[in-house]
Design an enzyme around this catalytic site. Structure first.
Site, mmCIF file in Angstrom:
data_model
loop_
_atom_site.group_PDB
_atom_site.id
_atom_site.type_symbol
_atom_site.label_atom_id
_atom_site.label_comp_id
_atom_site.label_asym_id
_atom_site.label_seq_id
_atom_site.Cartn_x
_atom_site.Cartn_y
_atom_site.Cartn_z
ATOM 1 N N CYS A 1 0.836 -1.205 0.000
ATOM 2 C CA CYS A 1 0.000 0.000 0.000
ATOM 3 C C CYS A 1 0.870 1.252 0.000
ATOM 4 O O CYS A 1 1.758 1.401 0.845
ATOM 5 C CB CYS A 1 -0.921 -0.007 1.220
ATOM 6 S SG CYS A 1 -1.959 1.461 1.264
ATOM 7 N N HIS B 1 1.674 -7.805 -6.622
ATOM 8 C CA HIS B 1 1.119 -6.775 -7.510
ATOM 9 C C HIS B 1 2.282 -6.364 -8.406
ATOM 10 O O HIS B 1 3.231 -5.733 -7.948
ATOM 11 C CB HIS B 1 0.576 -5.606 -6.681
ATOM 12 C CG HIS B 1 -0.064 -4.539 -7.509
ATOM 13 N ND1 HIS B 1 -0.645 -3.424 -6.959
ATOM 14 C CD2 HIS B 1 -0.237 -4.414 -8.848
ATOM 15 C CE1 HIS B 1 -1.133 -2.658 -7.932
ATOM 16 N NE2 HIS B 1 -0.881 -3.241 -9.081
ATOM 17 N N GLY C 1 -3.975 -5.566 -12.948
ATOM 18 C CA GLY C 1 -4.373 -5.364 -14.333
ATOM 19 C C GLY C 1 -4.991 -6.569 -15.029
ATOM 20 O O GLY C 1 -5.140 -6.565 -16.253
HETATM 21 C C1 LIG Z 1 -10.245 1.031 -3.627
HETATM 22 C C2 LIG Z 1 -9.037 0.148 -3.512
HETATM 23 C C3 LIG Z 1 -8.567 -0.198 -2.268
HETATM 24 C C4 LIG Z 1 -7.455 -1.037 -2.138
HETATM 25 N N1 LIG Z 1 -7.057 -1.424 -0.894
HETATM 26 C C5 LIG Z 1 -6.065 -2.349 -0.759
HETATM 27 C C6 LIG Z 1 -5.740 -2.892 0.507
HETATM 28 O O1 LIG Z 1 -6.334 -2.555 1.542
HETATM 29 N N2 LIG Z 1 -4.741 -3.820 0.562
HETATM 30 C C7 LIG Z 1 -4.076 -4.243 -0.571
HETATM 31 O O2 LIG Z 1 -3.212 -5.121 -0.482
HETATM 32 N N3 LIG Z 1 -4.373 -3.742 -1.767
HETATM 33 C C8 LIG Z 1 -5.360 -2.818 -1.893
HETATM 34 N N4 LIG Z 1 -5.681 -2.345 -3.131
HETATM 35 C C9 LIG Z 1 -4.911 -2.795 -4.315
HETATM 36 C C10 LIG Z 1 -5.539 -4.053 -4.907
HETATM 37 O O3 LIG Z 1 -5.542 -5.100 -3.962
HETATM 38 C C11 LIG Z 1 -4.761 -4.512 -6.129
HETATM 39 O O4 LIG Z 1 -3.444 -4.824 -5.739
HETATM 40 C C12 LIG Z 1 -4.699 -3.457 -7.229
HETATM 41 O O5 LIG Z 1 -5.951 -2.827 -7.405
HETATM 42 C C13 LIG Z 1 -4.254 -4.099 -8.549
HETATM 43 O O6 LIG Z 1 -5.108 -5.176 -8.901
HETATM 44 P P1 LIG Z 1 -6.303 -5.004 -9.969
HETATM 45 O O7 LIG Z 1 -5.676 -4.410 -11.209
HETATM 46 O O8 LIG Z 1 -6.847 -6.384 -10.172
HETATM 47 O O9 LIG Z 1 -7.298 -4.059 -9.354
HETATM 48 C C14 LIG Z 1 -6.792 -1.511 -3.286
HETATM 49 C C15 LIG Z 1 -7.280 -1.161 -4.550
HETATM 50 C C16 LIG Z 1 -8.379 -0.336 -4.664
HETATM 51 C C17 LIG Z 1 -8.895 0.020 -6.047
#
Ligand SMILES: Cc1cc2nc3c(=O)[nH]c(=O)nc-3n(C[C@H](O)[C@H](O)[C@H](O)COP(=O)(O)O)c2cc1C
Length: 313
Positions: free
Chosen positions: A83, A152, A194
């Protein structure tokens, strides 16, 4: 995901698929130790399997919080090393821990010592000017005994990018994560970042052990109805049946004093692309936040799905 994957969201997602592992929002170890545990950690038994994600950088506190989480019945404890928000950086945890692999190792060792459930790490590939080929390998090598990493697959830029930009702007490096899996066949490597479709997920699964979906799962939750059939050898779920079950859940939670919108806000993307979806969303947005809003508001919103979209424009 903060503000998103709360217990109501997870309940909806679980009703759409039985097998995917669900994650809580990040909760800081200090909040778990000092805060209102029932509010922060409470969940419905039907949510299993569910992992509690902790934020922190202090081994003793994380160990105590992990133990509390395990006692609450979570299936896994996950440490956030990804984060990028300022608030998290000022507490010196989250993504900035990519710079402190020895401290991460101490944290996970203390957590593992405290619980018998799996302790996993969710990380970036690096931060700022780190070389990801070095920083990711160094972190993984440091965390001896941790066998699952959710990566990530992009850096976080702690200076200059907002948390939102940090989810899109730094380029994705899937190849590096594939290489980590090839070099460490005994580790469970889960790829995140992504992934926009199940076809993409399937392609990644030829290279890594798992995939984690974030925004796509939240914004278009109906896709989860296919997860069991496509990835776990189970059956597809019916979105309608899931919604019926969620209605019962919502009705019960309303009697516990949970505001309607706290539950319906996770449904806004559920019918995207279907006739009436816009009216469904609008009805909920306009009415679910009203004081005393009850189950009738949700039923009225659902009724729009059987009408034609253009009727109310
Ligand atoms: C609104 C929001 C809140 C998030 N909060 C966290 C979190 O609390 N802990 C975490 O590890 N990642 C958090 N993330 C990141 C996501 O877990 C993920 O790593 C990131 O969105 C990339 O994956 P995606 O492209 O599938 O969304 C958050 C993402 C979003 C959009």
């Amino acid at each position: 995901m903060m503000e998103w994957s709360d217990r109501h969201c997870r309940m909806l997602h679980r009703l759409l698929c039985d097998n995917a592992l669900l994650y809580t929002e990040m909760v800081t170890a200090m909040a778990v130790i000092r805060g209102d545990r029932a509010r922060l950690l409470g969940f419905d038994a039907r949510e299993h399997p569910v992992a509690l994600q902790l934020g922190g950088a202090e081994p003793e506190g994380l160990a105590e919080a992990a133990k509390i989480g395990a006692d609450f019945g979570y299936d896994e404890i996950n440490l956030n090393v990804g984060c990028p928000s300022d608030r998290v950086q000022s507490g010196r945890f989250g993504a900035c821990l990519m710079r402190e692999p020895a401290l991460v190792a101490d944290c996970v060792a203390a957590m593992r010592e405290a619980v018998s459930i799996p302790v996993t790490v969710k990380c970036r590939i690096g931060v700022d000017d780190q070389d990801p080929a070095v920083s990711l390998r160094t972190l993984i090598a440091a965390c001896q005994g941790t066998d699952t990493f959710i990566v990530h697959a992009r850096k976080a830029w702690l200076e200059g990018l907002s948390p939102k930009e940090n989810r899109d702007v730094p380029p994705l490096d899937y190849e590096l994560v594939y290489a980590i899996k090839r070099e460490n066949p005994a580790l469970t490597i889960v790829l995140n970042g992504g992934i926009a479709s199940f076809d993409q997920a399937e392609a990644h699964l030829k290279q890594v052990d798992g995939v984690m979906l974030g925004r796509v799962a939240y914004q278009t939750p109906a896709i989860l109805a296919e997860v069991d059939a496509r990835f776990f050898g189970g059956a597809s779920h019916s979105v309608e049946a899931a919604v019926e079950a969620y209605l019962e859940y919502v009705a019960r939670q309303l009697t516990n004093g949970v505001p309607l919108n706290a539950m319906t806000r996770h449904m806004l993307g559920l019918f995207n692309g279907r006739p009436g979806a816009r009216l469904f969303r609008r009805h909920l947005s306009e009415n679910a936040t009203r004081p005393g809003a009850g189950i009738a508001v949700l039923r009225e919103a659902l009724a729009h799905l059987t009408r034609r979209e253009e009727v109310a424009t």
